[in-house]
Design a protein around this motif. Structure first.
Motif, PDB file in Angstrom:
ATOM      1  N   GLY A 591      41.028  40.845  87.437  1.00  0.00           N
ATOM      2  CA  GLY A 591      41.660  41.539  86.324  1.00  0.00           C
ATOM      3  C   GLY A 591      43.076  41.964  86.657  1.00  0.00           C
ATOM      4  N   LYS A 592      43.380  43.220  86.367  1.00  0.00           N
ATOM      5  CA  LYS A 592      44.682  43.799  86.732  1.00  0.00           C
ATOM      6  C   LYS A 592      44.475  44.965  87.692  1.00  0.00           C
ATOM      7  CE  LYS A 592      47.217  42.475  82.566  1.00  0.00           C
ATOM      8  NZ  LYS A 592      48.094  42.919  81.469  1.00  0.00           N
ATOM      9  N   SER A 593      43.498  44.768  88.574  1.00  0.00           N
ATOM     10  CA  SER A 593      43.152  45.852  89.494  1.00  0.00           C
ATOM     11  C   SER A 593      44.238  46.040  90.557  1.00  0.00           C
ATOM     12  CB  SER A 593      41.797  45.566  90.152  1.00  0.00           C
ATOM     13  OG  SER A 593      41.837  44.333  90.836  1.00  0.00           O
ATOM     14  N   LEU A 594      44.182  47.177  91.204  1.00  0.00           N
ATOM     15  CA  LEU A 594      45.193  47.588  92.177  1.00  0.00           C
ATOM     16  C   LEU A 594      44.778  47.169  93.584  1.00  0.00           C
ATOM     17  CD1 LEU A 594      47.791  49.317  92.723  1.00  0.00           C
ATOM     18  CD2 LEU A 594      46.217  51.260  93.074  1.00  0.00           C
ATOM     19  N   CYS A 595      45.744  46.605  94.329  1.00  0.00           N
ATOM     20  CA  CYS A 595      45.526  46.347  95.767  1.00  0.00           C
ATOM     21  C   CYS A 595      45.749  47.678  96.491  1.00  0.00           C
ATOM     22  CB  CYS A 595      46.480  45.276  96.282  1.00  0.00           C
ATOM     23  SG  CYS A 595      46.242  43.657  95.534  1.00  0.00           S
ATOM     24  N   SER A 596      44.738  48.512  96.495  1.00  0.00           N
ATOM     25  CA  SER A 596      44.904  49.910  96.895  1.00  0.00           C
ATOM     26  C   SER A 596      45.303  50.052  98.368  1.00  0.00           C
ATOM     27  CB  SER A 596      43.607  50.685  96.623  1.00  0.00           C
ATOM     28  OG  SER A 596      42.528  50.071  97.282  1.00  0.00           O
ATOM     29  N   PHE A 597      44.796  49.183  99.236  1.00  0.00           N
ATOM     30  CA  PHE A 597      45.119  49.311 100.660  1.00  0.00           C
ATOM     31  C   PHE A 597      46.622  49.161 100.895  1.00  0.00           C
ATOM     32  CE2 PHE A 597      45.880  47.432 104.832  1.00  0.00           C
ATOM     33  CZ  PHE A 597      45.249  48.343 105.668  1.00  0.00           C
ATOM     34  N   PHE A 598      47.198  48.100 100.353  1.00  0.00           N
ATOM     35  CA  PHE A 598      48.626  47.874 100.567  1.00  0.00           C
ATOM     36  C   PHE A 598      49.472  48.837  99.741  1.00  0.00           C
ATOM     37  CE2 PHE A 598      46.720  43.724 101.645  1.00  0.00           C
ATOM     38  CZ  PHE A 598      47.116  43.669 102.968  1.00  0.00           C
ATOM     39  N   TYR A 599      48.974  49.310  98.623  1.00  0.00           N
ATOM     40  CA  TYR A 599      49.703  50.301  97.823  1.00  0.00           C
ATOM     41  C   TYR A 599      49.833  51.604  98.614  1.00  0.00           C
ATOM     42  CZ  TYR A 599      50.639  53.721  94.153  1.00  0.00           C
ATOM     43  OH  TYR A 599      51.166  54.743  93.403  1.00  0.00           O
ATOM     44  N   HIS A 600      48.724  52.050  99.194  1.00  0.00           N
ATOM     45  CA  HIS A 600      48.791  53.294  99.970  1.00  0.00           C
ATOM     46  C   HIS A 600      49.576  53.093 101.262  1.00  0.00           C
ATOM     47  CE1 HIS A 600      45.294  54.341  97.360  1.00  0.00           C
ATOM     48  NE2 HIS A 600      45.944  55.514  97.359  1.00  0.00           N
ATOM     49  N   LYS A 601      49.511  51.895 101.811  1.00  0.00           N
ATOM     50  CA  LYS A 601      50.306  51.605 103.007  1.00  0.00           C
ATOM     51  C   LYS A 601      51.791  51.674 102.683  1.00  0.00           C
ATOM     52  CE  LYS A 601      50.873  48.137 106.639  1.00  0.00           C
ATOM     53  NZ  LYS A 601      50.468  46.796 107.141  1.00  0.00           N
ATOM     54  N   ALA A 602      52.149  51.177 101.499  1.00  0.00           N
ATOM     55  CA  ALA A 602      53.550  51.241 101.079  1.00  0.00           C
ATOM     56  C   ALA A 602      53.975  52.684 100.858  1.00  0.00           C
ATOM     57  CB  ALA A 602      53.753  50.422  99.805  1.00  0.00           C
ATOM     58  N   LEU A 603      53.067  53.493 100.288  1.00  0.00           N
ATOM     59  CA  LEU A 603      53.390  54.897 100.064  1.00  0.00           C
ATOM     60  C   LEU A 603      53.609  55.621 101.389  1.00  0.00           C
ATOM     61  CD1 LEU A 603      50.910  55.879  97.189  1.00  0.00           C
ATOM     62  CD2 LEU A 603      53.389  55.592  97.019  1.00  0.00           C
ATOM     63  N   GLU A 604      52.818  55.282 102.366  1.00  0.00           N
ATOM     64  CA  GLU A 604      52.940  55.960 103.653  1.00  0.00           C
ATOM     65  C   GLU A 604      54.166  55.480 104.432  1.00  0.00           C
ATOM     66  OE1 GLU A 604      49.332  55.091 105.618  1.00  0.00           O
ATOM     67  OE2 GLU A 604      48.083  56.330 104.283  1.00  0.00           O
ATOM     68  N   GLY A 605      54.553  54.216 104.271  1.00  0.00           N
ATOM     69  CA  GLY A 605      55.618  53.660 105.091  1.00  0.00           C
ATOM     70  C   GLY A 605      57.000  53.876 104.528  1.00  0.00           C
ATOM     71  N   ASP A 606      57.146  54.092 103.248  1.00  0.00           N
ATOM     72  CA  ASP A 606      58.488  54.220 102.654  1.00  0.00           C
ATOM     73  C   ASP A 606      58.522  55.455 101.778  1.00  0.00           C
ATOM     74  OD1 ASP A 606      60.967  53.932 101.654  1.00  0.00           O
ATOM     75  OD2 ASP A 606      60.684  51.917 100.843  1.00  0.00           O
ATOM     76  N   ARG A 607      59.068  56.498 102.311  1.00  0.00           N
ATOM     77  CA  ARG A 607      59.132  57.741 101.547  1.00  0.00           C
ATOM     78  C   ARG A 607      60.503  57.954 100.913  1.00  0.00           C
ATOM     79  NH1 ARG A 607      54.663  60.659 102.630  1.00  0.00           N
ATOM     80  NH2 ARG A 607      53.446  60.121 104.483  1.00  0.00           N
ATOM     81  N   THR A 608      61.411  57.012 101.131  1.00  0.00           N
ATOM     82  CA  THR A 608      62.762  57.182 100.600  1.00  0.00           C
ATOM     83  C   THR A 608      62.883  56.625  99.182  1.00  0.00           C
ATOM     84  OG1 THR A 608      63.445  55.068 101.570  1.00  0.00           O
ATOM     85  CG2 THR A 608      63.744  57.062 102.896  1.00  0.00           C
ATOM     86  N   GLU A 609      62.135  55.575  98.917  1.00  0.00           N
ATOM     87  CA  GLU A 609      62.201  54.965  97.586  1.00  0.00           C
ATOM     88  C   GLU A 609      60.839  55.088  96.913  1.00  0.00           C
ATOM     89  OE1 GLU A 609      63.563  51.010  97.795  1.00  0.00           O
ATOM     90  OE2 GLU A 609      65.425  51.480  98.866  1.00  0.00           O
ATOM     91  N   SER A 610      60.905  55.169  95.605  1.00  0.00           N
ATOM     92  CA  SER A 610      59.651  55.239  94.853  1.00  0.00           C
ATOM     93  C   SER A 610      58.965  53.875  94.887  1.00  0.00           C
ATOM     94  CB  SER A 610      59.930  55.651  93.402  1.00  0.00           C
ATOM     95  OG  SER A 610      60.759  54.691  92.770  1.00  0.00           O
ATOM     96  N   VAL A 611      57.652  53.923  94.993  1.00  0.00           N
ATOM     97  CA  VAL A 611      56.843  52.692  95.017  1.00  0.00           C
ATOM     98  C   VAL A 611      56.239  52.499  93.629  1.00  0.00           C
ATOM     99  CG1 VAL A 611      54.870  51.535  96.057  1.00  0.00           C
ATOM    100  CG2 VAL A 611      56.358  52.990  97.459  1.00  0.00           C
ATOM    101  N   ASN A 612      56.503  51.347  93.035  1.00  0.00           N
ATOM    102  CA  ASN A 612      55.986  51.044  91.694  1.00  0.00           C
ATOM    103  C   ASN A 612      54.565  50.498  91.811  1.00  0.00           C
ATOM    104  OD1 ASN A 612      55.543  50.436  89.054  1.00  0.00           O
ATOM    105  ND2 ASN A 612      57.230  48.964  88.858  1.00  0.00           N
ATOM    106  N   GLU A 613      53.639  51.191  91.195  1.00  0.00           N
ATOM    107  CA  GLU A 613      52.230  50.789  91.282  1.00  0.00           C
ATOM    108  C   GLU A 613      51.994  49.398  90.694  1.00  0.00           C
ATOM    109  OE1 GLU A 613      48.307  52.152  88.970  1.00  0.00           O
ATOM    110  OE2 GLU A 613      49.138  53.758  90.243  1.00  0.00           O
ATOM    111  N   GLU A 614      52.734  49.041  89.647  1.00  0.00           N
ATOM    112  CA  GLU A 614      52.529  47.744  88.993  1.00  0.00           C
ATOM    113  C   GLU A 614      52.820  46.585  89.934  1.00  0.00           C
ATOM    114  OE1 GLU A 614      51.217  47.141  86.033  1.00  0.00           O
ATOM    115  OE2 GLU A 614      50.875  49.310  85.888  1.00  0.00           O
ATOM    116  N   ASP A 615      53.662  46.814  90.934  1.00  0.00           N
ATOM    117  CA  ASP A 615      53.966  45.740  91.879  1.00  0.00           C
ATOM    118  C   ASP A 615      52.781  45.412  92.779  1.00  0.00           C
ATOM    119  OD1 ASP A 615      56.502  45.635  90.846  1.00  0.00           O
ATOM    120  OD2 ASP A 615      57.364  46.968  92.375  1.00  0.00           O
TER     121      ASP A 615
END
Length: 719
Positions: A591-615
């Motif tokens: 479907g259009k489900s979220l790759c949650s592992f890599f999404y949270h990894k991106a949130l933890e690794g880059d705090r300077t820029e906003s992470v777009n969930e849709e990506d």
């Protein structure tokens, strides 16, 4: 003024516009099928047709283009008429009439004796009394002699009359009304031969003529029934015409027998071509309307799909063409057998194809319609219709639960066995000779089953491909582990292969619980991750304890690689010509489900820029069918439970229900028609399957310790 080029261009544009209109295409296809089927059923495709009349001189010599056996109605009627004439008209004697005649005569004789027993009465008075007692006239002199006669003579007369009545009334066939006068004369003569005196002879003969009545009557209803039974016992007179036999020579006078033979061969041009064609056309139109009405009421998905309706028309047309072809086969050395080739009409093939491709109840309706058309096509010989219908119904039910391609061969055997029985039954009803009954039922019945099975097997792949239908047989072929694509998945991505097998087990059980298509779900689960073949080691189930390449790349790139297996899978599926329902499952199972592992990894690794969930979401689309949604849930749950530490039943159940709830709350199930009740049934089905995978096992002892224990002597054995 318009030029011819402009007119032609406008006409072409108009036709293009019409052909783009779906309703126009439907009407055009319906009209074409109607026309072809009507022509096929109505006309005998024999080149030679003649129009001869009785008494006409034949302008040419005509030979039989085929061998036929037909029933000569005129000779049959003549033989039956002769049989009816041979039925004897036996009258039935009414014993009550015989008793009444004796009673009436004895009553008169008793009255005469009573007059004779009066000695004191004068003769004139006795004569007067006798005149009133005797119901017919006797001469005066005869009455005077009777008045003074002896009672003994009267008793003797009574005995004589009784004996005559016994001979005339009770012996033989009795007396019929038309032979009453003759019987009276014969009885009077028999009485006269007994030599009574003249007064007594006159009295006796008068009594016989007065009271003798017909006692034998014909039962016309019973006689008619006997004649009917005699006529029905006469078998039809069958006439055999050999191939190339001369029917009539040039210059011969046409007789009724010539006309009968020409009609049996189909060489006599019909006298009412228009009315016959009109009647056949109305029948075809009626049967087509019944099919359309049934699909409109019960199967709107078929009614709205023009290609499905065309499929029904094509199967019907091909079946009738094959039926017409087999009926045209000639066996010159055995025409009686060749005349029964209508039993080879493979209506069961049409029933089996429609059952496999569309619907079994629709297949039954189509078999019924085709059997009626077969009877008309065979010259209104509806025993072919009966055999075709029963064999077709057998074919429908024999493939209604198809589980492997070999079942089609078994279905052919069932159809053949059914046809053997029904052909034998029809032969017994129509009075076939025993040798023809046995050979036709065995040979033609079995041949029909084989022909139906061969046609079904041969036509099925082409019809599936042409009309984009995924049949049970095609799905079974795809589920075979020897399928090239599955073998490639096993060798290049073994972890994904075993994951897919487990997902298939989970999804199939869930599909059965909510009324989805279990086979579609199982095959879809086998191929849902087929895209991982292109980059297998980027997926954890295929890494086998090696380095994880995702540790060295950015989360966004990892997401891109992870989600690309959907696109890669669709491309591989289309390359290998997988059915569209399987492609849909491959495309929609995330479907259009979220790759949650890599999404949270991106949130933890880059705090300077906003992470777009849709990506970090799959491109979709969301599951649109029950089958795709079930595969999505089974895929998520199998992967999650596999990574679960200490998978106790309680923890497994909690995880299963949490994943289903998360997918529901995330909106991934919005576009499929699963209800909350369905989701609960799916969860219970998953738990039943998982309980068999993660059940408690006994702990086996270490083999080395066990061997040491066995070498150590038991304490109880020491002294």
């Amino acid at each position: 003024m318009f030029s011819w080029r402009e007119i032609g261009g406008g006409l072409v544009r108009g036709l293009k516009y019409l052909f783009k209109n779906e309703n126009f295409r439907r009407y055009l296809a319906a009209g074409l099928f109607f026309l072809l089927i009507t022509i096929l059923v109505s006309f005998e495709f024999v080149p030679q047709k003649v129009n001869l009349q009785v008494g006409q001189i034949s302008p040419s010599t005509i030979y039989a283009p085929k061998s036929v056996v037909y029933i000569d109605q005129e000779k049959t009627s003549e033989e039956r008429r002769k049989a009816m004439e041979k039925v004897p008209r036996v009258p039935e004697i009414n014993q009550e009439v015989s008793a009444a005649v004796r009673k009436d005569i004895n009553q008169v004789l008793q009255d005469v004796k009573s007059v004779q027993a009066e000695p004191e009465t004068d003769t004139a008075t006795k004569v007067t009394r006798l005149k009133s007692l005797i119901p017919f006239d006797l001469p005066e002199q005869t009455l005077e002699k009777l008045a003074v006669g002896s009672q003994t003579n009267t008793d003797q007369l009574a005995e004589g009359i009784a004996a005559v009545l016994t001979e005339v009334l009770d012996q033989g066939e009795g007396i019929t009304p038309d032979k009453l006068s003759e019987a009276k004369d014969r009885a009077a003569a028999k009485l006269a031969a007994r030599q009574f005196s003249e007064p007594y002879r006159r009295l006796g003969q008068g009594l016989i003529r007065q009271f003798l009545r017909a006692n034998a009557f014909f039962d016309e209803e019973k006689y008619r029934l006997l004649q009917q039974e005699a006529a029905e016992s006469v078998p039809p007179v069958r006439v055999s015409i050999q191939y190339r036999e001369r029917i009539i020579s040039q210059g011969d006078v046409v007789t009724e027998e010539h006309i009968t033979k020409l009609q049996a061969l189909g060489l006599s041009r019909p006298q009412h071509t228009f009315t016959t064609l009109l009647g056949t056309g109305l029948l075809v139109a009626l049967l087509m309307s019944v099919v359309l009405l049934y699909t409109y009421i019960h199967h709107k998905d078929i009614y709205r799909n023009g290609s499905y309706l065309n499929l029904i028309g094509i199967i019907s047309l091909i079946t009738l063409v094959v039926s017409r072809a087999v009926m045209a086969i000639n066996i010159s050395h055995w025409p009686e057998f060749g005349a029964l080739f209508g039993y080879l009409a493979p209506l069961a093939a049409a029933g089996m194809l429609i059952t496999i491709l569309l619907d079994s109840r629709l297949a039954l309706l189509l078999v019924m319609n085709l059997s009626l058309l077969l009877g008309v096509m065979a010259g209104n010989q509806f025993h072919y219709s009966l055999v075709g219908f029963v064999g077709g119904v057998s074919g429908v039910y024999s493939v209604s639960k198809l589980s492997q391609r070999g079942d089609l061969v078994r279905a052919g055997i069932y159809v053949g066995a059914t046809n053997v029985v029904i052909i034998a039954v029809v032969g017994l009803i129509t009075g076939f000779p025993w040798y023809l009954l046995v050979t036709s039922s065995l040979a033609l019945g079995i041949a029909n089953g084989l022909l139906s099975s061969i046609l079904t097997n041969g036509a099925l792949p082409y019809l599936e491909t042409s009309f984009g239908i995924t049949s049970t047989v095609r799905l079974l072929e795809l589920s075979n582990p020897n399928n090239p694509l599955l073998k490639k998945l096993l060798t290049e991505a073994p972890g994904t292969y075993h994951h897919s097998i487990l997902v298939g087990n989970l999804a199939e059980a869930a599909a059965e619980s909510v009324g989805a298509e279990p086979l579609v779900v199982r095959v879809g689960a086998y191929y849902h991750d087929i895209g991982k073949i292109k980059r297998p080691y980027f997926f954890i189930e295929n890494q086998l304890g090696g380095d994880n390449p995702h540790d060295k790349i950015a989360p966004t790139l990892s997401t891109l690689i992870l989600t690309s297996h959907i696109k890669d899978g669709v491309e591989l599926a289309r390359e290998h010509k997988l059915p569209q329902p399987i492609i849909d499952i491959i495309e929609q199972h995330h479907g259009k489900s979220l790759c949650s592992f890599f999404y949270h990894k991106a949130l933890e690794g880059d705090r300077t820029e906003s992470v777009n969930e849709e990506d970090f979401r799959y491109e979709g689309p969301k599951p649109k069918t029950k089958e795709a949604a079930i595969v999505m849930l089974a895929d998520n749950i199998e992967a999650a439970v596999r990574s679960l530490q200490n998978p106790t039943p309680g923890r497994v159940e909690g995880l299963v229900r949490k994943i289903i709830k998360d997918r529901l709350m995330d909106g991934q199930l919005d576009e499929c028609n699963l209800t909350l009740k369905d989701l609960d049934a799916i969860a219970n089905s998953f738990l039943r399957v998982l309980s068999g995978i993660f059940h408690n096992r006994i702990e086996y002892p270490d083999m080395k310790q066990e061997m040491e224990r066995r070498k150590t002597p038991h304490a109880g054995s020491r002294k």
